[in-house]
Design a protein around this motif. Structure first.
Motif, PDB file in Angstrom:
ATOM      1  N   ALA A 280     -14.144 -13.028 -12.636  1.00 32.96           N
ATOM      2  CA  ALA A 280     -13.810 -11.698 -12.154  1.00 32.96           C
ATOM      3  C   ALA A 280     -13.680 -11.619 -10.642  1.00 32.96           C
ATOM      4  CB  ALA A 280     -14.861 -10.695 -12.631  1.00 32.96           C
ATOM      5  N   GLY A 281     -14.339 -12.517  -9.920  1.00 34.21           N
ATOM      6  CA  GLY A 281     -14.301 -12.453  -8.465  1.00 34.21           C
ATOM      7  C   GLY A 281     -12.898 -12.488  -7.876  1.00 34.21           C
ATOM      8  N   PRO A 282     -12.069 -13.497  -8.224  1.00 36.98           N
ATOM      9  CA  PRO A 282     -10.703 -13.536  -7.681  1.00 36.98           C
ATOM     10  C   PRO A 282      -9.877 -12.309  -8.056  1.00 36.98           C
ATOM     11  CG  PRO A 282     -11.303 -15.665  -8.601  1.00 36.98           C
ATOM     12  CD  PRO A 282     -12.377 -14.714  -9.010  1.00 36.98           C
ATOM     13  N   LEU A 283     -10.065 -11.811  -9.303  1.00 40.43           N
ATOM     14  CA  LEU A 283      -9.297 -10.634  -9.727  1.00 40.43           C
ATOM     15  C   LEU A 283      -9.682  -9.411  -8.908  1.00 40.43           C
ATOM     16  CD1 LEU A 283      -7.377  -9.172 -11.664  1.00 40.43           C
ATOM     17  CD2 LEU A 283      -9.304  -8.905 -13.245  1.00 40.43           C
ATOM     18  N   LEU A 284     -10.982  -9.184  -8.711  1.00 39.71           N
ATOM     19  CA  LEU A 284     -11.421  -8.041  -7.923  1.00 39.71           C
ATOM     20  C   LEU A 284     -10.966  -8.154  -6.474  1.00 39.71           C
ATOM     21  CD1 LEU A 284     -15.072  -7.593  -9.272  1.00 39.71           C
ATOM     22  CD2 LEU A 284     -13.111  -6.110  -9.722  1.00 39.71           C
ATOM     23  N   ALA A 285     -10.995  -9.376  -5.929  1.00 43.92           N
ATOM     24  CA  ALA A 285     -10.546  -9.565  -4.547  1.00 43.92           C
ATOM     25  C   ALA A 285      -9.061  -9.251  -4.402  1.00 43.92           C
ATOM     26  CB  ALA A 285     -10.829 -10.996  -4.096  1.00 43.92           C
ATOM     27  N   ALA A 286      -8.254  -9.730  -5.356  1.00 38.86           N
ATOM     28  CA  ALA A 286      -6.818  -9.476  -5.282  1.00 38.86           C
ATOM     29  C   ALA A 286      -6.502  -7.992  -5.413  1.00 38.86           C
ATOM     30  CB  ALA A 286      -6.100 -10.260  -6.376  1.00 38.86           C
ATOM     31  N   LEU A 287      -7.146  -7.320  -6.356  1.00 39.05           N
ATOM     32  CA  LEU A 287      -6.923  -5.889  -6.522  1.00 39.05           C
ATOM     33  C   LEU A 287      -7.437  -5.103  -5.321  1.00 39.05           C
ATOM     34  CD1 LEU A 287      -7.835  -5.446 -10.296  1.00 39.05           C
ATOM     35  CD2 LEU A 287      -5.560  -5.323  -9.271  1.00 39.05           C
ATOM     36  N   GLY A 288      -8.544  -5.543  -4.741  1.00 39.10           N
ATOM     37  CA  GLY A 288      -9.065  -4.864  -3.559  1.00 39.10           C
ATOM     38  C   GLY A 288      -8.124  -4.974  -2.373  1.00 39.10           C
ATOM     39  N   ILE A 289      -7.519  -6.145  -2.189  1.00 39.04           N
ATOM     40  CA  ILE A 289      -6.568  -6.326  -1.089  1.00 39.04           C
ATOM     41  C   ILE A 289      -5.324  -5.477  -1.314  1.00 39.04           C
ATOM     42  CG2 ILE A 289      -5.015  -8.008  -0.027  1.00 39.04           C
ATOM     43  CD1 ILE A 289      -7.214 -10.089  -0.374  1.00 39.04           C
ATOM     44  N   ALA A 290      -4.826  -5.454  -2.562  1.00 36.05           N
ATOM     45  CA  ALA A 290      -3.646  -4.641  -2.861  1.00 36.05           C
ATOM     46  C   ALA A 290      -3.930  -3.159  -2.656  1.00 36.05           C
ATOM     47  CB  ALA A 290      -3.194  -4.905  -4.302  1.00 36.05           C
ATOM     48  N   ASP A 291      -5.095  -2.712  -3.084  1.00 38.13           N
ATOM     49  CA  ASP A 291      -5.457  -1.305  -2.900  1.00 38.13           C
ATOM     50  C   ASP A 291      -5.614  -0.981  -1.417  1.00 38.13           C
ATOM     51  OD1 ASP A 291      -6.073   1.272  -3.576  1.00 38.13           O
ATOM     52  OD2 ASP A 291      -8.148   0.855  -4.162  1.00 38.13           O
ATOM     53  N   ALA A 292      -6.239  -1.890  -0.670  1.00 38.90           N
ATOM     54  CA  ALA A 292      -6.427  -1.659   0.761  1.00 38.90           C
ATOM     55  C   ALA A 292      -5.087  -1.640   1.500  1.00 38.90           C
ATOM     56  CB  ALA A 292      -7.331  -2.739   1.346  1.00 38.90           C
ATOM     57  N   GLN A 293      -4.137  -2.455   1.053  1.00 41.75           N
ATOM     58  CA  GLN A 293      -2.822  -2.443   1.695  1.00 41.75           C
ATOM     59  C   GLN A 293      -2.129  -1.109   1.467  1.00 41.75           C
ATOM     60  OE1 GLN A 293      -0.379  -5.827   0.856  1.00 41.75           O
ATOM     61  NE2 GLN A 293       1.477  -4.884   1.626  1.00 41.75           N
ATOM     62  N   ALA A 294      -2.261  -0.555   0.277  1.00 41.52           N
ATOM     63  CA  ALA A 294      -1.684   0.767   0.020  1.00 41.52           C
ATOM     64  C   ALA A 294      -2.374   1.834   0.867  1.00 41.52           C
ATOM     65  CB  ALA A 294      -1.822   1.108  -1.471  1.00 41.52           C
ATOM     66  N   ILE A 295      -3.681   1.707   1.069  1.00 40.70           N
ATOM     67  CA  ILE A 295      -4.392   2.656   1.914  1.00 40.70           C
ATOM     68  C   ILE A 295      -3.943   2.526   3.367  1.00 40.70           C
ATOM     69  CG2 ILE A 295      -6.680   3.294   2.797  1.00 40.70           C
ATOM     70  CD1 ILE A 295      -7.833   2.445   0.104  1.00 40.70           C
ATOM     71  N   THR A 296      -3.656   1.291   3.803  1.00 44.72           N
ATOM     72  CA  THR A 296      -3.218   1.060   5.183  1.00 44.72           C
ATOM     73  C   THR A 296      -1.918   1.804   5.482  1.00 44.72           C
ATOM     74  OG1 THR A 296      -4.253  -1.126   5.118  1.00 44.72           O
ATOM     75  CG2 THR A 296      -2.690  -0.711   6.890  1.00 44.72           C
ATOM     76  N   ALA A 297      -1.065   1.964   4.467  1.00 48.05           N
ATOM     77  CA  ALA A 297       0.187   2.684   4.669  1.00 48.05           C
ATOM     78  C   ALA A 297      -0.048   4.151   5.006  1.00 48.05           C
ATOM     79  CB  ALA A 297       1.066   2.571   3.417  1.00 48.05           C
ATOM     80  N   LEU A 298      -1.257   4.657   4.736  1.00 51.31           N
ATOM     81  CA  LEU A 298      -1.591   6.033   5.070  1.00 51.31           C
ATOM     82  C   LEU A 298      -2.031   6.177   6.531  1.00 51.31           C
ATOM     83  CD1 LEU A 298      -3.650   6.918   1.871  1.00 51.31           C
ATOM     84  CD2 LEU A 298      -1.288   7.569   2.349  1.00 51.31           C
ATOM     85  N   LEU A 299      -2.244   5.045   7.198  1.00 47.56           N
ATOM     86  CA  LEU A 299      -2.677   5.056   8.597  1.00 47.56           C
ATOM     87  C   LEU A 299      -1.484   5.075   9.527  1.00 47.56           C
ATOM     88  CD1 LEU A 299      -5.565   2.434   8.347  1.00 47.56           C
ATOM     89  CD2 LEU A 299      -5.720   4.934   8.144  1.00 47.56           C
ATOM     90  N   PRO A 300      -1.667   5.365  10.818  1.00 43.91           N
ATOM     91  CA  PRO A 300      -0.537   5.393  11.770  1.00 43.91           C
ATOM     92  C   PRO A 300       0.248   4.096  11.756  1.00 43.91           C
ATOM     93  CG  PRO A 300      -2.483   6.367  12.768  1.00 43.91           C
ATOM     94  CD  PRO A 300      -2.932   5.809  11.460  1.00 43.91           C
ATOM     95  N   ASN A 301       1.583   4.219  11.798  1.00 38.79           N
ATOM     96  CA  ASN A 301       2.448   3.045  11.645  1.00 38.79           C
ATOM     97  C   ASN A 301       2.396   2.090  12.823  1.00 38.79           C
ATOM     98  OD1 ASN A 301       3.725   4.707  13.471  1.00 38.79           O
ATOM     99  ND2 ASN A 301       5.651   4.826  12.356  1.00 38.79           N
ATOM    100  N   LEU A 302       1.862   2.510  13.972  1.00 38.70           N
ATOM    101  CA  LEU A 302       1.785   1.626  15.142  1.00 38.70           C
ATOM    102  C   LEU A 302       0.421   0.979  15.301  1.00 38.70           C
ATOM    103  CD1 LEU A 302       3.704   3.758  17.813  1.00 38.70           C
ATOM    104  CD2 LEU A 302       4.604   1.981  16.283  1.00 38.70           C
ATOM    105  N   LEU A 303      -0.470   1.184  14.316  1.00 31.10           N
ATOM    106  CA  LEU A 303      -1.827   0.645  14.375  1.00 31.10           C
ATOM    107  C   LEU A 303      -1.823  -0.862  14.624  1.00 31.10           C
ATOM    108  CD1 LEU A 303      -4.938   1.024  13.817  1.00 31.10           C
ATOM    109  CD2 LEU A 303      -4.399   0.527  11.447  1.00 31.10           C
TER     110      LEU A 303
END
Length: 303
Positions: A280-303
């Motif tokens: 489960a570790g690799p699966l949770l890590a991959a999903l966490g990175i994908a979710d965090a990348q989607a959250i990053t799109a909500l931050l300022p585009n010049l960050l």
């Protein structure tokens, strides 16, 4: 008269070990902690190591595609591609070189947070570099390769080169601007200007905008007809804009991460500790990175 000895006492069989019963509330709490840990770790990885690796990969892919289009003579020269279709967001449009800062980046079409994860972006409602008018290129300050982190070090007179489907355009830096500084004189007919934009402030905490102005010193290239006029862009494409359309991706990735976390908690109780985390570790890590990348799109585009 002999007395019979009493039979030896038979020890009672040991009671079976008590198996803890699974409690739904505890399972849900464990899954929530897994989700929180995966998102936080993925968020930190996205803004540092993983984001930089993604930027390098996307840049190599975009460079290969732009070089192919330049060799075939089909690289974009306006808001439409060689087939007459509107240029897609994220399509490579120019190669940016600033030798003084050792910058070599492929510029994509568009300036949303998602586009700028792959490198600098061309603001769609401005002309392409080399054409008359003011071409605007935005780039991130710290995250995803930090391509424009050193723009504040550009001295006046520095050369900036941009290669498009119309050839190489060379600009010369005329000055840097921050909030409250005097605006440069408007460009007149037959003149070209380039404005590079990034954020200012401490790492990952942008609090302003830095603009680098440069004048075109090579011959002006013709401007194809334009469908998108100045100002016809969304707020997500402006400096320090955020992409509200990313909420759907955040919701879907979070749902998938929560389901994986629940299955992990159940497997931990039924299967065992090490077997569960190995799978489960690799699966949770991959999903966490994908979710965090989607959250990053909500931050300022010049960050």
């Amino acid at each position: 008269m002999t007395t019979l000895a009493p039979p030896p006492a038979v020890a009672a069989p040991p009671e079976p070990p008590h198996e803890p019963t699974a409690r739904p509330a505890l399972a849900l709490a464990g899954a929530a902690l897994c989700v929180l840990a995966a998102v936080l770790l993925g968020f930190a990885a996205n803004l540092t190591v993983v984001g930089h690796l993604q930027h390098a990969r996307d840049q190599q892919t975009a460079y290969d595609e732009l070089r192919r289009q330049l060799a075939l003579g089909i690289a974009p020269v306006g808001q439409r591609d060689y087939e007459g279709k509107p240029l897609r967001t994220g399509a490579p449009v120019a190669l940016l070189r600033i030798r003084a800062l050792d910058i070599k980046e492929v510029v994509a079409e568009g300036t949303t947070s998602e586009v700028l994860m792959s490198g600098p972006g061309h603001r769609r409602d401005t002309p392409l570099p080399g054409q008359a008018g003011t071409a605007v290129v935005m780039g991130r300050q710290w995250a995803y390769g930090s391509p424009f982190n050193d723009l504040h070090n550009l001295p006046t007179g520095t050369r900036i080169e941009l290669t498009t489907g119309q050839g190489k355009a060379v600009y010369e830096v005329t000055g840097l601007r921050r909030a409250g500084d005097e605006l440069p004189a408007p460009v007149t007919g037959g003149q070209g200007r380039l404005t590079l934009i990034t954020a200012t402030g401490a790492p990952y905490t942008p609090n302003g905008v830095l603009r680098v102005d440069a004048k075109l010193i090579t011959p002006v290239q013709p401007n194809p007809p334009r469908d998108l006029r100045a100002g016809w862009i969304t707020s997500a494409e402006e400096a320090l804009g955020t992409d509200d359309g990313a909420w759907l991706a955040v919701f879907l990735w979070t749902q998938g991460l929560l389901l994986a976390a629940l299955l992990t908690v159940i497997a931990y109780r039924v299967w065992g500790r090490w077997q569960t985390w190995i799978c489960a570790g690799p699966l949770l890590a991959a999903l966490g990175i994908a979710d965090a990348q989607a959250i990053t799109a909500l931050l300022p585009n010049l960050l």
